[in-house]
Design a protein around this motif. Structure first.
Motif, PDB file in Angstrom:
ATOM      1  N   VAL A 221      -8.120  -8.378  16.840  1.00 52.74           N
ATOM      2  CA  VAL A 221      -6.804  -7.780  16.673  1.00 52.74           C
ATOM      3  C   VAL A 221      -6.234  -8.235  15.338  1.00 52.74           C
ATOM      4  CG1 VAL A 221      -4.459  -7.582  17.575  1.00 52.74           C
ATOM      5  CG2 VAL A 221      -6.397  -7.698  19.157  1.00 52.74           C
ATOM      6  N   VAL A 222      -5.796  -7.270  14.528  1.00 51.10           N
ATOM      7  CA  VAL A 222      -5.249  -7.552  13.203  1.00 51.10           C
ATOM      8  C   VAL A 222      -3.778  -7.152  13.183  1.00 51.10           C
ATOM      9  CG1 VAL A 222      -5.394  -7.029  10.753  1.00 51.10           C
ATOM     10  CG2 VAL A 222      -7.483  -7.149  12.115  1.00 51.10           C
ATOM     11  N   ARG A 223      -2.933  -8.022  12.665  1.00 56.92           N
ATOM     12  CA  ARG A 223      -1.510  -7.730  12.521  1.00 56.92           C
ATOM     13  C   ARG A 223      -1.229  -7.255  11.096  1.00 56.92           C
ATOM     14  NH1 ARG A 223       2.383  -9.926  15.700  1.00 56.92           N
ATOM     15  NH2 ARG A 223       3.570 -10.724  13.901  1.00 56.92           N
ATOM     16  N   LEU A 224      -0.331  -6.270  10.981  1.00 58.85           N
ATOM     17  CA  LEU A 224       0.049  -5.730   9.683  1.00 58.85           C
ATOM     18  C   LEU A 224       1.571  -5.701   9.567  1.00 58.85           C
ATOM     19  CD1 LEU A 224      -2.386  -2.680   9.364  1.00 58.85           C
ATOM     20  CD2 LEU A 224      -2.488  -4.797   8.040  1.00 58.85           C
ATOM     21  N   THR A 225       2.079  -6.273   8.494  1.00 59.16           N
ATOM     22  CA  THR A 225       3.503  -6.227   8.202  1.00 59.16           C
ATOM     23  C   THR A 225       3.741  -5.327   6.986  1.00 59.16           C
ATOM     24  OG1 THR A 225       3.456  -8.091   6.666  1.00 59.16           O
ATOM     25  CG2 THR A 225       3.726  -8.606   9.027  1.00 59.16           C
ATOM     26  N   ARG A 226       5.013  -5.041   6.708  1.00 60.75           N
ATOM     27  CA  ARG A 226       5.330  -4.285   5.503  1.00 60.75           C
ATOM     28  C   ARG A 226       4.809  -5.017   4.257  1.00 60.75           C
ATOM     29  NH1 ARG A 226       9.768  -0.546   6.046  1.00 60.75           N
ATOM     30  NH2 ARG A 226       9.379   0.540   8.022  1.00 60.75           N
ATOM     31  N   GLY A 227       4.862  -6.354   4.297  1.00 62.07           N
ATOM     32  CA  GLY A 227       4.335  -7.117   3.167  1.00 62.07           C
ATOM     33  C   GLY A 227       2.857  -6.878   2.948  1.00 62.07           C
ATOM     34  N   ASP A 228       2.091  -6.743   4.035  1.00 62.75           N
ATOM     35  CA  ASP A 228       0.662  -6.443   3.911  1.00 62.75           C
ATOM     36  C   ASP A 228       0.445  -5.080   3.262  1.00 62.75           C
ATOM     37  OD1 ASP A 228      -0.415  -8.797   5.155  1.00 62.75           O
ATOM     38  OD2 ASP A 228       0.226  -8.000   7.093  1.00 62.75           O
ATOM     39  N   LEU A 229       1.297  -4.105   3.627  1.00 60.41           N
ATOM     40  CA  LEU A 229       1.154  -2.762   3.063  1.00 60.41           C
ATOM     41  C   LEU A 229       1.496  -2.746   1.576  1.00 60.41           C
ATOM     42  CD1 LEU A 229       2.589  -0.403   5.843  1.00 60.41           C
ATOM     43  CD2 LEU A 229       0.414  -1.628   5.730  1.00 60.41           C
ATOM     44  N   VAL A 230       2.566  -3.455   1.204  1.00 61.39           N
ATOM     45  CA  VAL A 230       2.939  -3.523  -0.211  1.00 61.39           C
ATOM     46  C   VAL A 230       1.838  -4.224  -1.007  1.00 61.39           C
ATOM     47  CG1 VAL A 230       4.575  -4.516  -1.851  1.00 61.39           C
ATOM     48  CG2 VAL A 230       5.410  -3.419   0.237  1.00 61.39           C
ATOM     49  N   ASN A 231       1.291  -5.289  -0.456  1.00 53.22           N
ATOM     50  CA  ASN A 231       0.213  -5.999  -1.144  1.00 53.22           C
ATOM     51  C   ASN A 231      -0.997  -5.098  -1.321  1.00 53.22           C
ATOM     52  OD1 ASN A 231      -1.136  -8.439  -2.198  1.00 53.22           O
ATOM     53  ND2 ASN A 231      -2.379  -8.258  -0.355  1.00 53.22           N
ATOM     54  N   TYR A 232      -1.388  -4.373  -0.262  1.00 54.52           N
ATOM     55  CA  TYR A 232      -2.549  -3.491  -0.383  1.00 54.52           C
ATOM     56  C   TYR A 232      -2.285  -2.388  -1.406  1.00 54.52           C
ATOM     57  CZ  TYR A 232      -6.474  -0.482   0.575  1.00 54.52           C
ATOM     58  OH  TYR A 232      -7.604   0.281   0.424  1.00 54.52           O
ATOM     59  N   ALA A 233      -1.064  -1.854  -1.419  1.00 56.87           N
ATOM     60  CA  ALA A 233      -0.724  -0.814  -2.395  1.00 56.87           C
ATOM     61  C   ALA A 233      -0.933  -1.325  -3.816  1.00 56.87           C
ATOM     62  CB  ALA A 233       0.716  -0.357  -2.200  1.00 56.87           C
ATOM     63  N   GLY A 234      -0.509  -2.564  -4.077  1.00 61.45           N
ATOM     64  CA  GLY A 234      -0.662  -3.115  -5.409  1.00 61.45           C
ATOM     65  C   GLY A 234      -2.103  -3.409  -5.767  1.00 61.45           C
ATOM     66  N   VAL A 235      -2.853  -3.965  -4.838  1.00 63.80           N
ATOM     67  CA  VAL A 235      -4.253  -4.317  -5.103  1.00 63.80           C
ATOM     68  C   VAL A 235      -5.118  -3.080  -5.262  1.00 63.80           C
ATOM     69  CG1 VAL A 235      -6.302  -5.414  -4.114  1.00 63.80           C
ATOM     70  CG2 VAL A 235      -4.093  -6.568  -3.984  1.00 63.80           C
ATOM     71  N   SER A 236      -4.885  -2.069  -4.421  1.00 62.55           N
ATOM     72  CA  SER A 236      -5.748  -0.880  -4.406  1.00 62.55           C
ATOM     73  C   SER A 236      -5.348   0.167  -5.429  1.00 62.55           C
ATOM     74  CB  SER A 236      -5.719  -0.241  -3.016  1.00 62.55           C
ATOM     75  OG  SER A 236      -4.439   0.320  -2.749  1.00 62.55           O
ATOM     76  N   GLY A 237      -4.085   0.145  -5.859  1.00 69.36           N
ATOM     77  CA  GLY A 237      -3.596   1.183  -6.757  1.00 69.36           C
ATOM     78  C   GLY A 237      -3.069   2.401  -6.044  1.00 69.36           C
ATOM     79  N   ASP A 238      -3.014   2.364  -4.707  1.00 77.36           N
ATOM     80  CA  ASP A 238      -2.482   3.488  -3.935  1.00 77.36           C
ATOM     81  C   ASP A 238      -0.967   3.327  -3.827  1.00 77.36           C
ATOM     82  OD1 ASP A 238      -1.728   5.435  -2.141  1.00 77.36           O
ATOM     83  OD2 ASP A 238      -3.346   5.049  -0.726  1.00 77.36           O
TER      84      ASP A 238
END
Length: 343
Positions: A221-238
């Motif tokens: 089970v993986v937890r995702l917060t808004r911070g995780d989404l913002v971080n992924y957006a920055g790392v991935s370029g999406d």
């Protein structure tokens, strides 16, 4: 709303080569591994990677989606037009050799298929990544559906313009002149499939003789917060704000901010490689997205991953794993499989 004014089927075969290589960086691998919550030591420490036979840190399975994002930007800005929004539906990764620190990979981009289902256009874009010898390291097939009409609020475009980051390079970076091309390390013999992933001896924690059809992988089970989404957006370029901005998500017809489809795929790949013990033992990974993971501002979202062995081939030393991902009681993967080689 924008009307589709081009012959979509006529785009099949449109292709270009990006005019610069993508160099795989040590810290970028670590950033991406953190973004998809993949803490296998081979992504983080050279000693651990060398124990598995890698020359440097090995990239997570879905890592090259970041390079594809850069390579495909021109395509979606100037060629695949006429839609209010495009939504990813399917993704396939074919691994021909592990991607490691220092690799310099060249991307060819092609619109490889267009089909129509229920009045919607489904467009498949293929990225072929080759090294300086011309060996194919990885092939990615990304399928998106073009959406126009009443499903999207007409104000969504203006809302995106108000919140999207500045400085995105949307200019063409394709091979244009001999001078530009001369700077790219390219084999004169043309591309050929690297046999590495099919011939290297995998160093998996799971042995072929110890598994059977129907066996289940340990759930995660993986937890995702808004911070995780913002971080992924920055790392991935999406930079799509439906993954971090409430207003834009609502205008797009979503119940709330949602996790990136590619983020959930990265989590799913890590779920499999954690069980395998060798990140380079996946040779093919395919996911069809059927739903999304909602991440509210006040509470973390979660994704539960389970898996089972679908088939085993003793002659080739391979197996197929079926992956199930659920969030909020809904399956977010319609069909997901990983083909793996076992030691």
């Amino acid at each position: 709303m924008v009307e589709t004014t081009f012959d979509v089927a006529g785009l099949v075969g449109h292709r270009y080569r990006v005019d610069d290589y993508y160099e795989v960086g040590r810290e970028k691998i670590r950033e991406y591994a953190r973004a998809v919550q993949d803490f296998h030591p081979a992504h983080w420490a050279e000693d651990a990677a060398r124990e598995l036979g890698y020359a440097g840190l090995v990239a997570p399975t879905t890592f090259l989606s970041t390079a594809a994002m850069l390579a495909n930007r021109k395509l979606f800005d100037t060629v695949i037009t006429g839609y209010d929004v495009v939504v990813q539906t399917d993704q396939v990764f074919e691994m021909y050799q592990p991607v490691v620190t220092g690799d310099r990979l060249i991307s060819d981009v092609e619109i490889s298929a267009v089909r129509s289902i229920a009045g919607k256009d489904l467009i498949t874009v293929t990225n072929t990544f080759t090294d300086h010898t011309g060996a194919v390291a990885q092939i990615m097939h990304t399928t998106v559906v073009g959406i126009t009409g009443e499903d999207i609020d007409p104000d969504v475009g203006d809302a995106i313009e108000r919140v999207v980051m500045h400085g995105l390079d949307t200019t063409s970076r394709t091979t244009a002149t001999p001078a530009q091309s001369a700077a790219i390390p390219v084999s004169e013999t043309g591309p050929h499939l690297s046999p590495t992933s099919q011939t290297r001896v995998p160093r998996t924690a799971v042995r072929l003789e110890d598994i059977a059809v129907g066996d289940e992988l340990p759930a995660r089970v993986v937890r995702l917060t808004r911070g995780d989404l913002v971080n992924y957006a920055g790392v991935s370029g999406d930079a799509n704000p439906i993954h971090w901005h409430d207003q834009v998500a609502a205008l797009a017809g979503l119940p709330d901010v949602i996790a990136h489809g590619m983020l959930t795929m990265g989590l799913g790949a890590g779920f499999v490689t954690e069980w395998l013990g060798d990140p380079g033992a996946i040779t093919r990974y395919g996911v069809r997205l059927s739903n999304y993971t909602v991440v509210e501002a006040a509470a973390a979202g979660s994704v539960e991953f389970t898996g089972r062995i679908k088939s085993v081939d003793p002659e080739t030393g391979t197996a197929v794993v079926v992956i199930v991902a659920k969030s909020g009681g809904r399956k977010i993967f319609g069909l997901a499989t990983a083909e793996v080689r076992l030691g």
